[in-house]
Design a protein around this motif. Structure first.
Motif, PDB file in Angstrom:
ATOM      1  N   ILE A  83       6.667  33.128 -31.009  1.00 20.70           N
ATOM      2  CA  ILE A  83       7.781  33.149 -30.052  1.00 20.70           C
ATOM      3  C   ILE A  83       8.176  34.597 -29.765  1.00 20.70           C
ATOM      4  CG2 ILE A  83      10.274  32.691 -29.833  1.00 20.70           C
ATOM      5  CD1 ILE A  83       8.822  30.175 -29.222  1.00 20.70           C
ATOM      6  N   GLU A  84       8.294  35.389 -30.819  1.00 21.66           N
ATOM      7  CA  GLU A  84       8.656  36.798 -30.663  1.00 21.66           C
ATOM      8  C   GLU A  84       7.672  37.521 -29.755  1.00 21.66           C
ATOM      9  OE1 GLU A  84       9.777  40.593 -33.466  1.00 21.66           O
ATOM     10  OE2 GLU A  84       8.232  39.211 -34.188  1.00 21.66           O
ATOM     11  N   ALA A  85       6.391  37.305 -29.980  1.00 19.83           N
ATOM     12  CA  ALA A  85       5.368  37.976 -29.173  1.00 19.83           C
ATOM     13  C   ALA A  85       5.430  37.545 -27.711  1.00 19.83           C
ATOM     14  CB  ALA A  85       3.981  37.699 -29.759  1.00 19.83           C
ATOM     15  N   ARG A  86       5.661  36.256 -27.465  1.00 26.53           N
ATOM     16  CA  ARG A  86       5.735  35.780 -26.080  1.00 26.53           C
ATOM     17  C   ARG A  86       6.972  36.341 -25.376  1.00 26.53           C
ATOM     18  NH1 ARG A  86       1.910  34.809 -28.123  1.00 26.53           N
ATOM     19  NH2 ARG A  86       1.490  36.699 -26.977  1.00 26.53           N
ATOM     20  N   VAL A  87       8.117  36.345 -26.057  1.00 23.54           N
ATOM     21  CA  VAL A  87       9.334  36.877 -25.445  1.00 23.54           C
ATOM     22  C   VAL A  87       9.158  38.365 -25.154  1.00 23.54           C
ATOM     23  CG1 VAL A  87      11.795  37.355 -25.804  1.00 23.54           C
ATOM     24  CG2 VAL A  87      10.858  35.112 -26.399  1.00 23.54           C
ATOM     25  N   ALA A  88       8.596  39.099 -26.095  1.00 21.01           N
ATOM     26  CA  ALA A  88       8.364  40.534 -25.877  1.00 21.01           C
ATOM     27  C   ALA A  88       7.397  40.763 -24.711  1.00 21.01           C
ATOM     28  CB  ALA A  88       7.823  41.171 -27.156  1.00 21.01           C
ATOM     29  N   GLU A  89       6.388  39.919 -24.612  1.00 24.86           N
ATOM     30  CA  GLU A  89       5.405  40.041 -23.533  1.00 24.86           C
ATOM     31  C   GLU A  89       6.046  39.825 -22.164  1.00 24.86           C
ATOM     32  OE1 GLU A  89       1.500  37.548 -21.901  1.00 24.86           O
ATOM     33  OE2 GLU A  89       2.266  37.155 -23.923  1.00 24.86           O
ATOM     34  N   TYR A  90       6.923  38.846 -22.060  1.00 24.64           N
ATOM     35  CA  TYR A  90       7.510  38.497 -20.771  1.00 24.64           C
ATOM     36  C   TYR A  90       8.829  39.190 -20.477  1.00 24.64           C
ATOM     37  CZ  TYR A  90       3.988  35.011 -19.727  1.00 24.64           C
ATOM     38  OH  TYR A  90       2.805  34.387 -19.433  1.00 24.64           O
ATOM     39  N   ALA A  91       9.459  39.786 -21.457  1.00 24.80           N
ATOM     40  CA  ALA A  91      10.781  40.408 -21.261  1.00 24.80           C
ATOM     41  C   ALA A  91      10.829  41.369 -20.078  1.00 24.80           C
ATOM     42  CB  ALA A  91      11.246  41.093 -22.544  1.00 24.80           C
ATOM     43  N   PRO A  92       9.808  42.205 -19.859  1.00 25.75           N
ATOM     44  CA  PRO A  92       9.880  43.102 -18.692  1.00 25.75           C
ATOM     45  C   PRO A  92       9.935  42.360 -17.351  1.00 25.75           C
ATOM     46  CG  PRO A  92       8.194  43.843 -20.222  1.00 25.75           C
ATOM     47  CD  PRO A  92       8.643  42.487 -20.694  1.00 25.75           C
ATOM     48  N   ARG A  93       9.581  41.086 -17.355  1.00 22.41           N
ATOM     49  CA  ARG A  93       9.588  40.308 -16.116  1.00 22.41           C
ATOM     50  C   ARG A  93      10.824  39.418 -15.987  1.00 22.41           C
ATOM     51  NH1 ARG A  93       4.051  37.302 -15.792  1.00 22.41           N
ATOM     52  NH2 ARG A  93       4.983  36.634 -13.831  1.00 22.41           N
ATOM     53  N   PHE A  94      11.753  39.496 -16.953  1.00 18.25           N
ATOM     54  CA  PHE A  94      12.968  38.689 -16.855  1.00 18.25           C
ATOM     55  C   PHE A  94      13.674  39.021 -15.552  1.00 18.25           C
ATOM     56  CE2 PHE A  94      13.797  38.004 -21.696  1.00 18.25           C
ATOM     57  CZ  PHE A  94      12.682  37.177 -21.756  1.00 18.25           C
ATOM     58  N   ALA A  95      14.261  37.999 -14.951  1.00 17.19           N
ATOM     59  CA  ALA A  95      14.923  38.164 -13.661  1.00 17.19           C
ATOM     60  C   ALA A  95      16.135  39.072 -13.748  1.00 17.19           C
ATOM     61  CB  ALA A  95      15.319  36.803 -13.098  1.00 17.19           C
ATOM     62  N   GLU A  97      18.130  42.242 -15.814  1.00 20.89           N
ATOM     63  CA  GLU A  97      18.112  43.323 -16.807  1.00 20.89           C
ATOM     64  C   GLU A  97      19.067  42.998 -17.948  1.00 20.89           C
ATOM     65  OE1 GLU A  97      16.412  46.210 -17.370  1.00 20.89           O
ATOM     66  OE2 GLU A  97      15.083  45.485 -15.795  1.00 20.89           O
ATOM     67  N   TRP A  98      20.169  42.356 -17.609  1.00 21.51           N
ATOM     68  CA  TRP A  98      21.141  41.969 -18.624  1.00 21.51           C
ATOM     69  C   TRP A  98      20.487  41.076 -19.662  1.00 21.51           C
ATOM     70  CZ3 TRP A  98      22.882  37.120 -20.005  1.00 21.51           C
ATOM     71  CH2 TRP A  98      23.959  37.085 -20.873  1.00 21.51           C
ATOM     72  N   LYS A  99      19.700  40.105 -19.205  1.00 17.09           N
ATOM     73  CA  LYS A  99      19.028  39.174 -20.112  1.00 17.09           C
ATOM     74  C   LYS A  99      18.076  39.933 -21.021  1.00 17.09           C
ATOM     75  CE  LYS A  99      18.027  34.666 -20.432  1.00 17.09           C
ATOM     76  NZ  LYS A  99      18.970  33.644 -20.778  1.00 17.09           N
ATOM     77  N   HIS A 100      17.361  40.876 -20.453  1.00 15.50           N
ATOM     78  CA  HIS A 100      16.413  41.673 -21.229  1.00 15.50           C
ATOM     79  C   HIS A 100      17.142  42.448 -22.318  1.00 15.50           C
ATOM     80  CE1 HIS A 100      13.774  45.139 -22.071  1.00 15.50           C
ATOM     81  NE2 HIS A 100      12.794  44.276 -21.833  1.00 15.50           N
ATOM     82  N   ALA A 101      18.261  43.022 -21.983  1.00 19.36           N
ATOM     83  CA  ALA A 101      19.027  43.820 -22.950  1.00 19.36           C
ATOM     84  C   ALA A 101      19.770  42.941 -23.949  1.00 19.36           C
ATOM     85  CB  ALA A 101      20.020  44.714 -22.208  1.00 19.36           C
ATOM     86  N   PHE A 102      20.094  41.723 -23.543  1.00 16.24           N
ATOM     87  CA  PHE A 102      20.907  40.840 -24.368  1.00 16.24           C
ATOM     88  C   PHE A 102      20.132  40.228 -25.547  1.00 16.24           C
ATOM     89  CE2 PHE A 102      22.424  36.483 -25.179  1.00 16.24           C
ATOM     90  CZ  PHE A 102      23.694  36.771 -25.648  1.00 16.24           C
ATOM     91  N   ILE A 103      18.857  39.993 -25.362  1.00 15.05           N
ATOM     92  CA  ILE A 103      18.081  39.294 -26.395  1.00 15.05           C
ATOM     93  C   ILE A 103      17.885  40.178 -27.616  1.00 15.05           C
ATOM     94  CG2 ILE A 103      15.829  38.300 -26.941  1.00 15.05           C
ATOM     95  CD1 ILE A 103      15.745  37.248 -24.114  1.00 15.05           C
ATOM     96  N   ASP A 104      18.300  39.651 -28.737  1.00 16.19           N
ATOM     97  CA  ASP A 104      18.124  40.306 -30.030  1.00 16.19           C
ATOM     98  C   ASP A 104      16.915  39.636 -30.685  1.00 16.19           C
ATOM     99  OD1 ASP A 104      18.228  41.090 -32.698  1.00 16.19           O
ATOM    100  OD2 ASP A 104      20.413  40.999 -32.793  1.00 16.19           O
ATOM    101  N   LEU A 105      15.734  40.255 -30.528  1.00 13.48           N
ATOM    102  CA  LEU A 105      14.509  39.628 -31.005  1.00 13.48           C
ATOM    103  C   LEU A 105      14.525  39.304 -32.498  1.00 13.48           C
ATOM    104  CD1 LEU A 105      11.486  41.084 -29.007  1.00 13.48           C
ATOM    105  CD2 LEU A 105      12.234  38.730 -29.193  1.00 13.48           C
ATOM    106  N   PRO A 106      14.958  40.218 -33.362  1.00 15.85           N
ATOM    107  CA  PRO A 106      14.983  39.847 -34.790  1.00 15.85           C
ATOM    108  C   PRO A 106      15.863  38.618 -35.067  1.00 15.85           C
ATOM    109  CG  PRO A 106      15.167  42.219 -34.556  1.00 15.85           C
ATOM    110  CD  PRO A 106      15.286  41.629 -33.169  1.00 15.85           C
ATOM    111  N   LEU A 107      17.003  38.541 -34.406  1.00 18.75           N
ATOM    112  CA  LEU A 107      17.878  37.380 -34.576  1.00 18.75           C
ATOM    113  C   LEU A 107      17.198  36.116 -34.047  1.00 18.75           C
ATOM    114  CD1 LEU A 107      20.642  36.230 -35.394  1.00 18.75           C
ATOM    115  CD2 LEU A 107      21.424  36.793 -33.079  1.00 18.75           C
ATOM    116  N   LEU A 108      16.557  36.221 -32.894  1.00 18.21           N
ATOM    117  CA  LEU A 108      15.857  35.090 -32.305  1.00 18.21           C
ATOM    118  C   LEU A 108      14.749  34.598 -33.235  1.00 18.21           C
ATOM    119  CD1 LEU A 108      15.375  33.226 -29.821  1.00 18.21           C
ATOM    120  CD2 LEU A 108      13.797  34.974 -29.002  1.00 18.21           C
TER     121      LEU A 108
END
Length: 160
Positions: A83-95, A97-108
């Motif tokens: 899950i972490e790898a997929r979110v990191a892979e797609y994060a630059p394409r999030f619609a 910027e707020w969403k990209h900055a908001f996600i705390d990957l370690p917490l997720l």
């Protein structure tokens, strides 16, 4: 117990076709129903199990073709890392910027591993650059907590 990962990326308009994302009602429309209602029921009944759209109830991924399984793990932490790898892979394409900055990957990752360790499924969705949507899911298997009647899509010893 083990875990199966599923990923779907596609047009948000297609994702919104909810009739194809839910199992058909166990009873077909009664005799004398409008022909279009009967035809729609037949379409949904035929397509639900084969369409690649994410089901509304995460556990129903297990009823879909095995070809939709992206990976399988024996450990919750490994599924969470996927899950972490997929979110990191797609994060630059999030619609957003707020969403990209908001996600705390370690917490997720930690919360995903915790939920999976408790036999719960995990399902995440993200709006990507218009008009795309990303759906990620990890489903517990053998048995699934919410749908124990659903069989594992992959035979023991088989690889994905």
């Amino acid at each position: 117990m083990h875990y199966h990962g599923y990923q779907w990326v596609g047009a948000k308009e297609r994702f919104d076709q909810e009739a194809l994302r839910r199992p058909p009602h166990p009873e077909p429309p009664p005799a004398g129903s409008k022909p279009e209602l009967i035809q729609r029921y037949r379409e949904v009944a035929a397509e639900f199990l084969t369409v690649d759209l994410p089901p509304l109830e995460t556990a129903y991924w297990l009823a879909k073709p095995r070809s939709l399984v992206r990976d399988t793990w024996d450990e919750a932490k490994d599924a969470a890392a996927w899950i972490e790898a997929r979110v990191a892979e797609y994060a630059p394409r999030f619609a957003s910027e707020w969403k990209h900055a908001f996600i705390d990957l370690p917490l997720l990752v930690n919360s995903t591993a915790e939920r999976l360790s408790s036999s719960c499924d995990v399902s995440l969705g993200f709006y990507l650059e218009r008009p795309l949507y990303l759906s990620l899911a990890v489903v517990t298997c053998s048995p699934n907590r919410s749908k124990p009647e659903l069989a594992c899509p992959i035979e023991q010893g088989e690889s994905v």
